[in-house]
Design a protein around this motif. Structure first.
Motif, PDB file in Angstrom:
ATOM      1  N   LEU A   1     -15.514  30.170  51.333  1.00  0.00           N
ATOM      2  CA  LEU A   1     -15.495  29.054  52.378  1.00  0.00           C
ATOM      3  C   LEU A   1     -14.002  29.524  53.054  1.00  0.00           C
ATOM      4  O   LEU A   1     -13.031  30.221  52.557  1.00  0.00           O
ATOM      5  CB  LEU A   1     -14.866  27.893  51.502  1.00  0.00           C
TER       6      LEU A   1
ATOM      7  N   ARG B   1     -18.646  28.621  55.773  1.00  0.00           N
ATOM      8  CA  ARG B   1     -18.886  29.286  54.721  1.00  0.00           C
ATOM      9  C   ARG B   1     -19.981  30.453  54.702  1.00  0.00           C
ATOM     10  O   ARG B   1     -20.680  30.450  55.860  1.00  0.00           O
ATOM     11  CB  ARG B   1     -19.598  28.267  53.686  1.00  0.00           C
TER      12      ARG B   1
ATOM     13  N   ASN C   1     -10.174  33.511  54.916  1.00  0.00           N
ATOM     14  CA  ASN C   1     -11.149  33.182  53.843  1.00  0.00           C
ATOM     15  C   ASN C   1     -10.131  32.468  52.821  1.00  0.00           C
ATOM     16  O   ASN C   1      -9.009  33.054  52.482  1.00  0.00           O
ATOM     17  CB  ASN C   1     -11.671  34.638  53.234  1.00  0.00           C
TER      18      ASN C   1
ATOM     19  N   GLU D   1     -20.066  32.945  47.189  1.00  0.00           N
ATOM     20  CA  GLU D   1     -19.837  32.086  48.330  1.00  0.00           C
ATOM     21  C   GLU D   1     -18.465  32.217  48.829  1.00  0.00           C
ATOM     22  O   GLU D   1     -17.552  31.795  47.820  1.00  0.00           O
ATOM     23  CB  GLU D   1     -20.191  30.503  48.000  1.00  0.00           C
TER      24      GLU D   1
END
Length: 364
Positions: free
Chosen positions: A282, A267, A287, A280
């Motif tokens: 992940l 992350r 991605n 944020e």
């Protein structure tokens, strides 16, 4: 329209491929160097428009497989994808009439060009992901009925093997991932052998041309002191990737990255310049989801691209680091990649994400 790729195209092509790779697909710089040397030694490459491909031609896609964090340090010698192709040709008892990318990202837009230059094969201007994905079953080829196996695998020391799991592309991925781990975390592959007619039916078309135009648009904007993100949006507007949305601007405040089970997982956190908001991301090689203050703003299979704030140079997941000033954009994927069948294969649920897919252009 088919065209001839020369060394002069490579910098723009690598940049654009890294944008479309949404953080993954391998190191574009290494890919560019591999193609440059192959072209210098063997000559330019014919990039074949899908419409110019014979329906009965045998097309064998080639690629690199492995965790980007490993690939970043374990450089190929350039012969591995050719070995994988030859192993599969021997198994099939037939010669390829062309090769093509399995994905349009980073090094994997470049590997087929290395093969094309070294073997004198044309490279089809299309791919099977329309971006980059971490697993081999995540292909539009497979979504629309082309089996991935038999597939050839080659290692840096000349090892080759062939996997044949019939129509079970998930098992093919599982076995190939295990072999890749035992080859040191990176291998080169040839898979999804198909006819020209199947390419036209199942592939995302003209993604090499698109990567070239995207990379060129960013470069020209910088040379003209214009906004490269606006230039990128303009370059995409009349393509299958028609919508670009700026998701966030800020500074990378944290990166958690680990290599496990043959993938780079982790992350990244980005804080807005005023310190009031947080993004944020992940990732699993690529991605997967972007959340702003906990709310989804873009979700796989749409593209989430991290760009250097001033230059719009794409930043891959293995090169993200604390302190980078970035612009994060979301880009819509082609309709071929948003069907129920496609979303079942590489939508959010395929990655264990507890979010329903909503197109980036309609997310509130």
């Amino acid at each position: 329209m088919s065209w001839i790729l020369t060394e002069d195209h490579l910098e723009d092509l690598a940049r654009g491929a890294a944008v479309l790779g949404t953080g993954g697909g391998g190191d574009p710089y290494v890919g560019r160097l591999l193609v440059r040397e192959a072209i210098r030694e063997h000559g330019p490459v014919t990039v074949l428009d899908p419409d110019d491909l014979d329906d009965d031609a045998l097309v064998i896609p080639t690629a690199q497989m492995g965790a980007p964090t490993v690939v970043h340090e374990k450089l190929p010698n350039g012969a591995e994808p050719e070995l994988a192709l030859r192993a599969l040709e021997k198994h099939l008892g037939a010669k390829a009439g062309a090769t093509m990318p399995i994905e349009c990202g980073g090094i994997n837009s470049m590997i087929p060009l290395v093969v094309g230059a070294r073997l004198g094969l044309p490279v089809v201007d299309a791919d099977g992901m329309g971006r980059a994905f971490p697993e081999l079953q995540m292909e539009t080829f497979g979504v629309y009925g082309v089996p991935g196996s038999p597939m050839g695998i080659a290692g840096e020391r000349g090892e080759t093997t062939v996997i044949d799991t019939g129509a079970d592309n998930r098992r093919m991925e599982w076995l190939a991932r295990g072999i890749t781990i035992r080859l040191g975390g990176v291998a080169h592959i040839a898979e999804y052998a198909m006819s020209g007619a199947d390419v036209k039916r199942t592939a995302v078309p003209r993604t090499l041309s698109l990567a070239l135009s995207v990379g060129r648009a960013i470069r020209l904007a910088r040379e003209e002191n214009a906004d490269p993100v606006a230039a990128l949006a303009t370059a995409l507007r009349d393509t299958l990737y028609s919508h670009l949305r700026v998701l966030f601007r800020g500074k990378v405040s944290d990166v958690e990255r680990r290599t496990e089970e043959g993938f780079a997982r982790g992350r990244a956190a980005v804080v807005s310049f005023d310190g009031e908001h947080k993004l944020e991301i992940l990732f699993q090689n690529e991605n997967l989801v972007a959340l702003v203050d906990g709310e989804v703003r873009c979700l796989v299979p749409d593209l989430i691209c991290v760009l250097e704030a001033e230059s719009a140079e794409p930043i891959t997941t293995e090169t993200l680091r604390y302190g980078q000033r970035v612009t994060v954009v979301g880009i819509s994927t082609p309709p071929l990649m948003r069907t129920p069948e496609a979303l079942a294969t590489f939508g959010p649920a395929a990655f264990g994400l507890a979010h329903d897919f909503v197109p980036v252009e309609v997310v509130s």
